[in-house]
Design an enzyme around this catalytic site. Sequence first.
Site, PDB file in Angstrom:
ATOM      1  CB  CYS A 289      -0.891  -0.095   1.310  1.00  0.00           C
ATOM      2  SG  CYS A 289      -2.254   1.241   0.967  1.00  0.00           S
TER       3      CYS A 289
ATOM      4  CB  CYS B  91      -1.760   4.794   3.397  1.00  0.00           C
ATOM      5  SG  CYS B  91      -1.412   3.193   4.682  1.00  0.00           S
TER       6      CYS B  91
ATOM      7  CB  CYS C 138      -4.429   3.612   0.023  1.00  0.00           C
ATOM      8  SG  CYS C 138      -4.942   3.499   1.622  1.00  0.00           S
TER       9      CYS C 138
ATOM     10  CE  LYS D 268      -7.593  -1.375   4.642  1.00  0.00           C
ATOM     11  NZ  LYS D 268      -6.304  -0.886   4.461  1.00  0.00           N
TER      12      LYS D 268
ATOM     13  NE  ARG E 144      -6.879   5.488   9.362  1.00  0.00           N
ATOM     14  CZ  ARG E 144      -8.162   5.241   9.423  1.00  0.00           C
ATOM     15  NH1 ARG E 144      -8.824   6.120  10.108  1.00  0.00           N
ATOM     16  NH2 ARG E 144      -8.676   4.815   8.316  1.00  0.00           N
TER      17      ARG E 144
ATOM     18  NE  ARG F 182      -6.457   5.955   4.277  1.00  0.00           N
ATOM     19  CZ  ARG F 182      -5.642   5.799   5.130  1.00  0.00           C
ATOM     20  NH1 ARG F 182      -5.847   4.677   6.284  1.00  0.00           N
ATOM     21  NH2 ARG F 182      -4.289   6.429   5.277  1.00  0.00           N
TER      22      ARG F 182
ATOM     23  CE  LYS G 231      -6.775  -3.699   8.534  1.00  0.00           C
ATOM     24  NZ  LYS G 231      -5.398  -2.927   8.031  1.00  0.00           N
TER      25      LYS G 231
ATOM     26  CB  SER H 131      -4.701  -1.180  15.745  1.00  0.00           C
ATOM     27  OG  SER H 131      -5.672  -0.361  14.980  1.00  0.00           O
TER      28      SER H 131
END
Length: 325
Positions: free
Chosen positions: A118, A120, A128, A198, A208, A220, A251, A276
């Site tokens: 990616c 990002c 991204c 995703k 992040r 996004r 995800k 996360s």
Amino acid sequence: MFPTRRMRRVRSRTIQPLLCETTISKNDLVAPLFVDETASAPVPISSMPGQFRYPVSGIAAVVQKFRDRGIRAVLLFGIPAHKDEGATAAYDPQGVVQQAVRNIKAACPDMLVITDVCACEYTSHGHCGIVGDSRCSGPDLLNDESLLLMNKIATSHAEAGADIVAPSCMLDGMVGSIRAALDTAGYEEVLILSYSTKFSSALYGPFREAAESGFSFGDRTTYQMNPANGREAFLESQLDADEGADILMVKPAGPYLDVLADVATLGLPVAAYQVSGEYSMIKAAAERGWIKEKETVLETLTCIKRAGADLIITYFAYDVCGWLS
């Protein structure tokens, strides 16, 4: 009338282990790791207690420690020293991930190395891929121009020695485009683990901070999935399967077990990413004594596997391997 069918008979403590339908093993787990080109020592991630950004020079030793614990696969995210609009550091042969892969393979050749593909973390704007003016919504991610960038990133990772590349940008056609680029460059044996479904999730916040990948404008939602859409989520994975993905991914994991179960019916291996936010919520509640960390982690991972995951990417991988031992 008392019951003749007594389900409690099969729940005695002596027989429960023999009849357990779903179990977690070390081979189910993938450990995500952050590699920071600017770090000289491990940098704690404040929103993810127990997680660190590791320096390039030290990543091989970290991975060896994970390997000794029983972990067989790692997923690498890079934090570069330089960012620009074209994400040029993402495909630099001497880039942070490329260096990390070579170091890991030299020290621990039997570790399966997966790289996040990616932009990002590498773009100055945090999106991204390549950004331009969209006819519909103003500045936005440009799909086809970004595909060319992903081809460069994936090929550079394969050249460095990655076993699996994992495109996470949710671009239309990303699997087919990357597969063609890898094959043309002679990397037919490199697998593609696609972030095929995703979601545009609020649970990515701590990541992040960890990866320094926050976006400077917009969001996004024009390329990641709407959490409300289950049928569209299945179609996204179906399209990536048709393009040649070797492994599919859902995800986040926990809130989307229904989608995970549907995607598993496509017949390909499926990964699920316990992200996360899921990690940080469990950690925060456990620190306050509201839940038991070990029991909660093992329960959530068991449910993810029960829903159809063959691989589980989780920040708890190291701890879980210790508990299983």
